[in-house]
Design a protein around this motif. Structure first.
Motif, PDB file in Angstrom:
ATOM      1  N   ILE A  42       0.941  -1.273  -0.103  1.00 28.30           N
ATOM      2  CA  ILE A  42       0.109   0.085  -0.256  1.00 28.30           C
ATOM      3  C   ILE A  42       1.034   1.322   0.007  1.00 28.30           C
ATOM      4  CG2 ILE A  42      -1.966  -1.369   1.345  1.00 28.30           C
ATOM      5  CD1 ILE A  42      -1.106   0.393   3.625  1.00 28.30           C
ATOM      6  N   PHE A  43       0.434   2.334  -0.482  1.00 30.22           N
ATOM      7  CA  PHE A  43       0.944   3.759  -0.510  1.00 30.22           C
ATOM      8  C   PHE A  43       0.332   4.782   0.395  1.00 30.22           C
ATOM      9  CE2 PHE A  43       1.527   1.227  -4.333  1.00 30.22           C
ATOM     10  CZ  PHE A  43       3.060   1.578  -4.758  1.00 30.22           C
ATOM     11  N   VAL A  44       1.200   5.053   1.521  1.00 34.43           N
ATOM     12  CA  VAL A  44       0.641   6.020   2.561  1.00 34.43           C
ATOM     13  C   VAL A  44       0.979   7.218   2.075  1.00 34.43           C
ATOM     14  CG1 VAL A  44       0.390   6.546   5.013  1.00 34.43           C
ATOM     15  CG2 VAL A  44       0.667   4.167   4.386  1.00 34.43           C
ATOM     16  N   LYS A  45       0.088   8.219   2.345  1.00 31.10           N
ATOM     17  CA  LYS A  45       0.219   9.595   1.723  1.00 31.10           C
ATOM     18  C   LYS A  45       0.988  10.290   3.100  1.00 31.10           C
ATOM     19  CE  LYS A  45      -3.070  12.574   0.908  1.00 31.10           C
ATOM     20  NZ  LYS A  45      -4.228  13.364   0.135  1.00 31.10           N
ATOM     21  N   LEU A  46       2.167  11.109   2.928  1.00 34.72           N
ATOM     22  CA  LEU A  46       2.954  11.913   3.565  1.00 34.72           C
ATOM     23  C   LEU A  46       3.349  13.146   3.079  1.00 34.72           C
ATOM     24  CD1 LEU A  46       5.357   9.279   4.988  1.00 34.72           C
ATOM     25  CD2 LEU A  46       3.361   9.964   6.011  1.00 34.72           C
ATOM     26  N   ALA A  47       3.619  14.062   3.995  1.00 34.72           N
ATOM     27  CA  ALA A  47       4.034  15.456   3.496  1.00 34.72           C
ATOM     28  C   ALA A  47       5.114  15.221   2.841  1.00 34.72           C
ATOM     29  CB  ALA A  47       3.981  16.419   4.704  1.00 34.72           C
ATOM     30  N   ALA A  48       5.420  16.200   1.876  1.00 34.67           N
ATOM     31  CA  ALA A  48       6.695  16.109   1.096  1.00 34.67           C
ATOM     32  C   ALA A  48       7.913  16.465   1.891  1.00 34.67           C
ATOM     33  CB  ALA A  48       6.744  16.927   0.073  1.00 34.67           C
ATOM     34  N   SER A  49       7.879  17.291   2.833  1.00 36.52           N
ATOM     35  CA  SER A  49       9.073  17.339   3.934  1.00 36.52           C
ATOM     36  C   SER A  49       9.389  16.081   4.467  1.00 36.52           C
ATOM     37  CB  SER A  49       8.826  18.579   4.658  1.00 36.52           C
ATOM     38  OG  SER A  49       7.681  18.196   5.467  1.00 36.52           O
ATOM     39  N   GLU A  50       8.656  15.144   4.811  1.00 34.08           N
ATOM     40  CA  GLU A  50       8.905  13.803   5.383  1.00 34.08           C
ATOM     41  C   GLU A  50      10.255  13.087   4.600  1.00 34.08           C
ATOM     42  OE1 GLU A  50       8.305  12.689   8.266  1.00 34.08           O
ATOM     43  OE2 GLU A  50       6.289  13.794   8.950  1.00 34.08           O
ATOM     44  N   PHE A  51       9.977  13.426   3.695  1.00 34.75           N
ATOM     45  CA  PHE A  51      11.202  12.786   2.661  1.00 34.75           C
ATOM     46  C   PHE A  51      12.392  13.099   2.825  1.00 34.75           C
ATOM     47  CE2 PHE A  51       6.904  11.244   1.129  1.00 34.75           C
ATOM     48  CZ  PHE A  51       7.004   9.920   1.014  1.00 34.75           C
ATOM     49  N   ASN A  52      12.743  14.465   2.821  1.00 35.51           N
ATOM     50  CA  ASN A  52      13.738  15.232   2.988  1.00 35.51           C
ATOM     51  C   ASN A  52      14.761  14.799   1.731  1.00 35.51           C
ATOM     52  OD1 ASN A  52      15.772  17.297   4.025  1.00 35.51           O
ATOM     53  ND2 ASN A  52      16.527  15.466   5.484  1.00 35.51           N
TER      54      ASN A  52
END
Length: 569
Positions: free
Chosen positions: A431-441
């Motif tokens: 599955i693909f969970v949606k996160l804020a872009a800044s979480e990926f850094n």
């Protein structure tokens, strides 16, 4: 003569009639007032059944009487008669036990089935629609029915289940009357009062609940069984059915063959179990049980958390941190950085998670038609990119999944019941969970993931620093020692004597000098050169501690060097 014989026979008959009448009256008296009512399945209005009496179903499958559940308290119960364990399947007075042996069961003049003990009267049945010619019969199904003279059912025990669900019972609700058919666990092994757990039906789905908290779900009815109970499809013992109209909705089951003896119970620990009796072994055989494991309990880890069955623990998804409650056990996790729901550089992104079960969604909107807001995903046939964009453009969308068959699933609201499986588990999904872009850094992991590793890193650094400090100190000491060693070839004997006399002078300057050894130290290499590598030509003699050699310095001075032997210690 014939008339005499006839009158004689009539007189004999008349003399026998009082005896026969007395016998019939005595039998009737014993049946009505003795209270044993043995070998009967029915209690008629006006009759009584004492604490030692029994009602037995016609096929000897069940019996009704006053029994203890382990303590000194007595309850009016229905229990299985044809099994050695005599399991209790229904209790009339769960909330009011009796003691002693003075209680009786009867149908009063108003048509109520009541337990009477002294001045206490406990009403078992509801308000009857008829008060004449009422009787109570125990059927071979385990159902105790109250009927009127026309044999119409006025009340039945199947409408008031305890902790056991027998074939023919209902599990559901009546929209018109508000009646609910549900199971409730015992308080403990000896107290049958209502416990913490309940099995009830809402809409077309069965839930295991603890108060208002949902622990397990059967999934919705699909026409043949419940979605989350695949074992129902392969069943050959039970015939399951779900009935629903504008007035009522209920789930029920029956046996394909009458021979098996089965029971479904809700235990004090909150587990549901289905048993079948093994006559040869004289014991119950477990057919089915739920929840089977820690992660099978609905919402066991709370929202946005993964459940690990091997360790029975919970862990927040990346981008989430534990709430104030303990992580897991319904504590759940909270998003670290809010979603932007924006475009461009701030556009939210998706984190892929492998080898997990498909979760449920917990929507915030709770309405009367669906008071249990736990939903499965919305499924449709579409390409992955379009569903990905649809989830990005909807702030309520939390995750999506796509499989090789072209089916795409999307979840809204909080994610629940996400279980982590092993990599070789055949039913694992991605599955693909949606996160804020800044979480990926820019591809780097969220710094919050490193918080648990900080103490370990600090411990390693401190340990390494300690050994480095010791090593450098040992090098320093070794260097200082080597600094005191001199090259004997360059040594000036006269200057050393002069300096030595000044050191013992007691002057203030001498006390402030660096402390030096009383005799100078020379390197072995310089001594070897001065004595021509301890050649025999330079040997002057030998004493008890070793030989003595002649040496020559660069300034021409001659010296004597004694080389200690191994025997000198």
């Amino acid at each position: 003569m014939a008339d005499y014989d006839i009158s004689k026979r009539n007189m004999a008959t008349m003399r026998k009639f009082p005896c026969i009448s007395l016998l019939l009256f005595s039998c009737f008296y014993m049946q009505v007032y003795n209270g044993t009512v043995a070998a009967t399945d029915t209690l008629f209005q006006g009759q009584i059944m004492t604490a030692s009496g029994l009602l037995t179903s016609s096929g000897n499958a069940f019996e009704l009487g006053f029994f203890s559940t382990g303590s000194t308290n007595l309850y009016l119960v229905i229990r299985m008669r044809n099994v050695a364990t005599k399991d209790i399947v229904w209790i009339a007075n769960r909330d009011l036990p009796f003691t002693g042996s003075s209680m009786i069961l009867t149908i009063n003049d108003d048509g109520y089935l009541v337990i009477v003990s002294g001045r206490t009267s406990y009403r078992v049945s509801d308000d009857p629609s008829s008060s004449q010619n009422v009787s109570a019969t125990l059927l071979d199904s385990g159902n105790l029915v109250l009927r009127d003279g026309s044999m119409d059912i006025l009340w039945q025990s199947f409408d008031y289940p305890s902790n056991t669900f027998l074939p023919g019972m209902k599990l559901g609700y009546n929209n018109k009357t508000g009646k609910v058919w549900s199971l409730t666990s015992w308080l403990d092994e000896e107290d049958p009062n209502n416990g913490d757990f309940e099995v009830r039906m809402v809409s077309n789905e069965v839930f295991l609940m603890r108060g208002t908290e949902i622990l397990w779900s059967s999934g919705p009815w699909n026409g043949h069984g419940f979605d989350l109970m695949p074992e129902m499809r392969l069943n050959y013992i039970f015939n399951y059915s779900l009935y629903s109209d504008e007035n009522e909705t209920y789930f029920s089951y029956s046996l394909y063959h009458p021979e098996p003896i089965t029971r479904f119970s809700l235990d004090v620990d909150g587990r549901m179990r289905e048993f079948a009796w093994l006559e040869n072994n004289q014991q119950w055989n477990l057919l089915w049980s739920q929840p089977k494991q820690f992660c099978s309990i609905l919402n066991s880890c709370g929202s946005f958390s993964r459940c690990f069955e091997d360790t029975q623990s919970c862990k927040c998804l990346r981008g989430f941190y534990p709430s104030e409650n303990q992580q897991g056990h319904n504590g759940g996790c909270i998003r670290s950085i809010p979603l932007t729901c924006g475009n461009g550089d701030n556009k939210d992104r998706f984190l892929g998670i492998d080898d997990v079960t498909y979760p449920l969604s917990a929507m915030q909107q709770i309405n009367a038609s669906n008071p249990f807001p736990y939903l499965g995903p919305q499924i449709s046939i579409s390409d992955e990119n379009s569903y990905k964009e649809a989830c990005l453009n909807n702030c309520n969308c939390s995750a999506y999944a796509y499989n090789t068959t072209g089916h795409c699933a999307i979840w809204y609201g909080d994610l629940l019941n996400l279980q982590q499986l092993s990599s070789n588990y055949p039913t694992g999904h991605r599955i693909f969970v949606k996160l804020a872009a800044s979480e990926f850094n820019n591809g780097k992991a969220n710094w919050l993931e490193w918080i648990p590793a900080i103490p370990v890193v600090l411990l390693v650094l401190l340990t390494a620093s300690f050994f480095i400090f010791r090593w450098r100190k040992s090098l320093k000491n070794k260097g200082e020692m080597e600094d005191t060693r001199q090259d004997i070839l360059l040594f000036d004997l006269e200057m050393s004597i002069t300096s030595g006399s000044n050191d013992f002078s007691g002057s203030e300057n001498s006390r402030k000098r660096r402390k030096e050894p009383a005799f100078p130290l020379f390197s072995f290499a310089s001594i070897s050169i001065a004595t021509e590598n301890f050649s025999l030509e330079n040997k002057l003699g030998e004493g008890g501690f070793g030989p003595v050699y002649k040496g020559k310095l660069l300034n021409g001075q001659e010296i004597a060097v004694k080389r200690l032997s191994k025997r000198s210690g």
